[in-house]
Motif scaffolding. Structure first.
Motif, mmCIF file in Angstrom:
data_model
loop_
_atom_site.group_PDB
_atom_site.id
_atom_site.type_symbol
_atom_site.label_atom_id
_atom_site.label_comp_id
_atom_site.label_asym_id
_atom_site.label_seq_id
_atom_site.Cartn_x
_atom_site.Cartn_y
_atom_site.Cartn_z
ATOM 1 N N GLU A 526 0.837 -1.201 0.000
ATOM 2 C CA GLU A 526 0.000 0.000 0.000
ATOM 3 C C GLU A 526 0.872 1.251 0.000
ATOM 4 N N SER A 527 0.584 2.179 -0.921
ATOM 5 C CA SER A 527 1.271 3.476 -1.048
ATOM 6 C C SER A 527 2.728 3.348 -1.472
ATOM 7 N N VAL A 528 3.128 2.172 -1.952
ATOM 8 C CA VAL A 528 4.486 1.935 -2.438
ATOM 9 C C VAL A 528 4.483 2.016 -3.969
ATOM 10 N N LEU A 529 5.575 2.519 -4.550
ATOM 11 C CA LEU A 529 5.729 2.525 -6.000
ATOM 12 C C LEU A 529 5.918 1.092 -6.495
ATOM 13 N N ILE A 530 4.980 0.623 -7.320
ATOM 14 C CA ILE A 530 5.076 -0.720 -7.886
ATOM 15 C C ILE A 530 4.831 -0.635 -9.387
ATOM 16 N N LYS A 531 5.171 -1.699 -10.109
ATOM 17 C CA LYS A 531 4.820 -1.749 -11.527
ATOM 18 C C LYS A 531 4.649 -3.193 -11.968
ATOM 19 N N TYR A 532 3.843 -3.344 -13.031
ATOM 20 C CA TYR A 532 3.622 -4.633 -13.673
ATOM 21 C C TYR A 532 4.278 -4.599 -15.049
ATOM 22 N N LEU A 533 4.713 -5.762 -15.522
ATOM 23 C CA LEU A 533 5.361 -5.867 -16.826
ATOM 24 C C LEU A 533 4.511 -6.697 -17.777
ATOM 25 N N ASN A 534 4.482 -6.270 -19.044
ATOM 26 C CA ASN A 534 3.858 -7.040 -20.125
ATOM 27 C C ASN A 534 2.418 -7.430 -19.787
ATOM 28 N N VAL A 535 1.593 -6.408 -19.586
ATOM 29 C CA VAL A 535 0.206 -6.655 -19.213
ATOM 30 C C VAL A 535 -0.718 -6.418 -20.403
ATOM 31 N N THR A 536 -1.821 -7.147 -20.400
ATOM 32 C CA THR A 536 -2.887 -6.977 -21.386
ATOM 33 C C THR A 536 -4.138 -6.483 -20.677
ATOM 34 N N VAL A 537 -4.840 -5.556 -21.307
ATOM 35 C CA VAL A 537 -6.099 -5.063 -20.752
ATOM 36 C C VAL A 537 -7.176 -6.101 -21.054
ATOM 37 N N THR A 538 -7.644 -6.782 -20.010
ATOM 38 C CA THR A 538 -8.650 -7.828 -20.204
ATOM 39 C C THR A 538 -10.070 -7.279 -20.160
#
Length: 716
Positions: A526-538
């Motif tokens: 929570e409230s941490v900088l995160i990221k996802y890689l190679n995602v598709t909008v489902t």
């Protein structure tokens, strides 16, 4: 001549819409709500078969929208600024139950008041013209205001329908009973329940039958809440202490499968809808004398303990260290309602001490706060030989999503990771500031802007290294939504500026997933900088249609999770805010999606801050390596439109692009792109014409030496 014919077509189309508005079909509540047992057992609660349709529906009003339309226009049943009621169809005899539904009017200003929805009253049989829609898991009718369609009062009954007698086990019998969906929106009464999980922020509580079965009381009525929509001056409601025996509670049923209280909820409306049989002592105002506890420091715990129908016989404090056995301390009172006891000092750095209070009255009624301390601890602190950090404030291994420092002032240090350039609070964007200490779990926290130093806090910039003294606020209601913040800042020092931000923590979408409030594996980010890689909008719209709250679902093949598009200051949208340039659609993909992890309305969600948090947007996954062979401007869609439409164009090479809108007289009315450098590829821009009149408009694209125009029709 062609222009004149087209103008007549527009006028005829508008006239046709007006005429059609009078011919919506009359349906029953059952037509909207019914789902077969086999469907419910196989698929769970599904949207209405009439979802998205405009219909007329009749029912008996169970609660008035307003206290008094003439003298006290406060809403009774809270749904934001909307007018809201519940109706029940006494003539719905085709199926067993499925006869209740909520009616809601979101726009209550200006001409929309011509629906006269605010004038309906309890026990009236009323016909409503509505658009059937889903809000979270609840089916509702959205009052038609375009065009404004008045409600029709059919008759007046002597009283609202009698409630249906049900047991708690009808809703939960060892597990949630999905077949109880048939009671959604219906007026019921449940008797002889025992209360627990008293929430002194909202006024909600849980109702148990002694056999492990339960439902929740929901505080939607202003007569039964402690939140901002409380009908001050008309109610003295306080949630009953845990262990209270209810003679009965009556109200309508609502289903909520997300958030911290998933399951069936009963909503009492008016005073008298809850009757208490026996009440144990009330334990409240639990405080410790130290915010930060050092090794070998004893801690004084105090609380107010009151018994309204007798006297307090005994009171105790139980504590344990690092999950061991509980130790008991008798609480004492020096007179009055305040009881206190002392937890001895602990000679162990980083020990975790959790505790609860117990009391019994002269009739033998017992209460405990929190009600399930073994599995649901809420009061705890860390024993440290240093000052607290963000990680200490955020840490909660129990899954209860409450900081051990909630309600205390502390000083924290960190690097500002988001400022008001990311969350400016204008339009639909949020107004937020965050800081972070390191890159690991529990390392981020939101900074609130309440208090005398509000302007100084608002002026913080990304990269500032700050020391902040403030109040830890972590509650289950807006504006915190269980998101811990340091607020009411009393001390602020900027130690240095322009520092590098912490690196993003790379997670899988399945790590966050959906729902799961308080789950430490999610809550730690929570409230941490995160990221996802190679995602598709489902799913470009996680909540609709017809609802659209600016959230989409994405997946990196590990499981879906939500991304919130409205809060940050960037150019991406899913049609919830079509004034932004880039329309994300189902099937699009991103090389990276970054931002801050947030929680609201029962779901964790990634919130990108700005355009830099969107990397490698691919609008056609199957052709991501193919560039257009030539420049092209395409017909907008939809066309005709109201008020928003999408304009697509192709660039075979990077180009300086200008895209403008003109009226039929050739006058410029909007600039969408102004000599902006756009990379080669397929692109789309959203155009919102909310402030423009019905008519023909021309959109003109200039990209390097390429120039092309097309026409479009705005129909309001």
């Amino acid at each position: 001549m062609r222009k004149l014919v087209l103008l007549f077509c527009i006028i005829f189309f508008l006239f046709g819409l007006s005429t059609f508005a009078q011919t919506y079909p009359l349906v029953t509540v059952e037509d909207i709500q019914f789902q077969s047992d086999s469907s419910l057992l196989a698929n769970g609660d599904q949207p209405s078969p009439l979802n998205g349709d405009t219909v007329r529906v009749r029912g008996t009003v169970l609660v008035a929208p307003l206290v008094d339309p003439q003298n006290d226009r406060r809403v009774i049943v809270w749904a934001g600024a909307a007018w809201n009621t519940y109706i029940q169809d006494e003539n719905g005899l085709v199926y067993e139950m499925f006869d209740g539904i909520t009616m809601r009017q979101g726009d209550t200003t200006g001409a929309a008041q011509g629906t006269f929805f605010d004038l309906v009253d309890t026990a009236q049989v009323v016909e409503f013209t509505v658009v059937v829609e889903e809000f979270i898991e609840t089916t509702q009718g959205a009052i038609l205001v375009d065009p404004v369609t008045p409600v029709q009062i059919i008759s007046n009954e002597p009283k609202r329908p009698d409630p249906i007698e049900l047991d708690i086990s009808d809703f939960y019998d060892g597990q949630q009973n999905v077949l109880a969906e048939k009671y959604e929106g219906m007026y019921v009464v449940v008797r002889s329940g025992i209360t627990s999980d008293r929430n002194v922020s909202t006024g909600t509580f849980r109702i148990n039958d002694g056999n492990g079965n339960f439902i929740y009381m929901y505080d939607q009525s202003g007569y039964f809440t402690l939140r901002g929509h409380r009908l001050t001056g008309l109610t003295d409601y306080q949630p009953p202490p845990d262990g209270t025996v209810l003679s009965y509670i009556r109200g309508v049923i609502q289903t909520r499968w997300g958030g911290s209280a998933p399951g069936y909820h009963i909503i009492p409306f008016y005073p008298g809808d809850i009757e208490i049989s026996a009440q144990p002592p009330t334990i409240s105002m639990i405080r410790r004398n130290l915010a930060e506890v050092m090794t070998n420091q004893a801690v004084d715990i105090s609380a107010s303990i009151v018994d309204t129908d007798g006297s307090v016989d005994s009171a105790r404090l139980y504590y344990r260290i690092d999950g061991g056995s509980f130790n008991m301390i008798e609480l004492t009172s020096s007179g009055g309602d305040i009881y206190s006891g002392t937890i001895p000092g602990v000679n162990s750095d980083s020990a975790l001490v959790d505790y609860y209070l117990w009391a019994k009255d002269n009739l033998g009624n017992e209460s405990k706060v929190p009600p399930s301390p073994d599995t649901n601890p809420q009061y705890f602190y860390l024993v440290l030989n240093r000052s607290v950090t963000i990680q200490d404030i955020q840490y909660n291994p129990f899954g209860t999503d409450i900081s051990g420092y909630n309600g205390y002032y502390v000083t924290l240090n960190g690097i500002v990771t988001a400022d008001t350039s990311d969350f400016p609070g204008s339009g639909v964007t949020a107004y937020r500031i965050y800081m972070q200490n390191g890159t690991g779990p529990w390392s981020g926290i939101r900074i609130g802007t309440r208090g005398s130093l509000s302007n100084d806090v608002s002026a913080l910039a990304k990269g500032d290294d700050v020391s902040i003294t403030g109040y830890i606020w972590d509650g289950p209601i807006s504006p915190t939504f269980n998101v811990t913040r340091i607020d009411s800042v009393s001390g602020l020092t900027i130690n240095s500026q322009n520092n590098p931000l912490p690196d993003f923590k790379v997670l899988s979408t399945g790590d966050i997933g959906l729902a799961g409030n308080g789950d430490p594996t999610k809550e730690q980010w929570e409230s941490v900088l995160i990221k996802y890689l190679n995602v598709t909008v489902t799913d470009e719209n996680a909540d609709g249609p017809p609802s659209n709250f600016g959230e989409m679902l994405v997946d990196d093949n590990s499981g879906e999770t939500r991304v919130e598009l409205e809060d940050g200051f960037h150019s991406y949208h899913n049609l919830s805010d079509p004034t932004r340039a880039n329309y994300i659609q189902t099937g699009n993909a991103f090389d990276e999606l970054g931002g801050l992890l947030y929680y609201s309305f029962g779901n964790y969600k990634l919130v990108p801050r700005n355009d830099n948090d969107f990397v490698g947007w691919v609008t056609d996954v199957n052709e991501e390596n193919q560039l257009p062979e030539e420049f092209g401007l395409f017909q907008n869609h939809p066309n005709p439109f109201n008020p928003s439409t999408i304009i697509n164009y192709n660039l075979p090479v990077q180009a300086n692009v200008t895209l403008k809108i003109f009226n039929i007289l050739g006058q410029e009315v909007k600039t969408l792109l102004n000599n902006e450098i756009v990379p080669a590829g397929e692109h789309q821009v959203s155009f919102n014409a909310s402030g423009l009149p019905t008519g023909i408009y021309i959109y003109n694209l200039q990209a390097n030496d390429f120039i092309q125009s097309k026409k479009m029709i705005l129909l309001k």
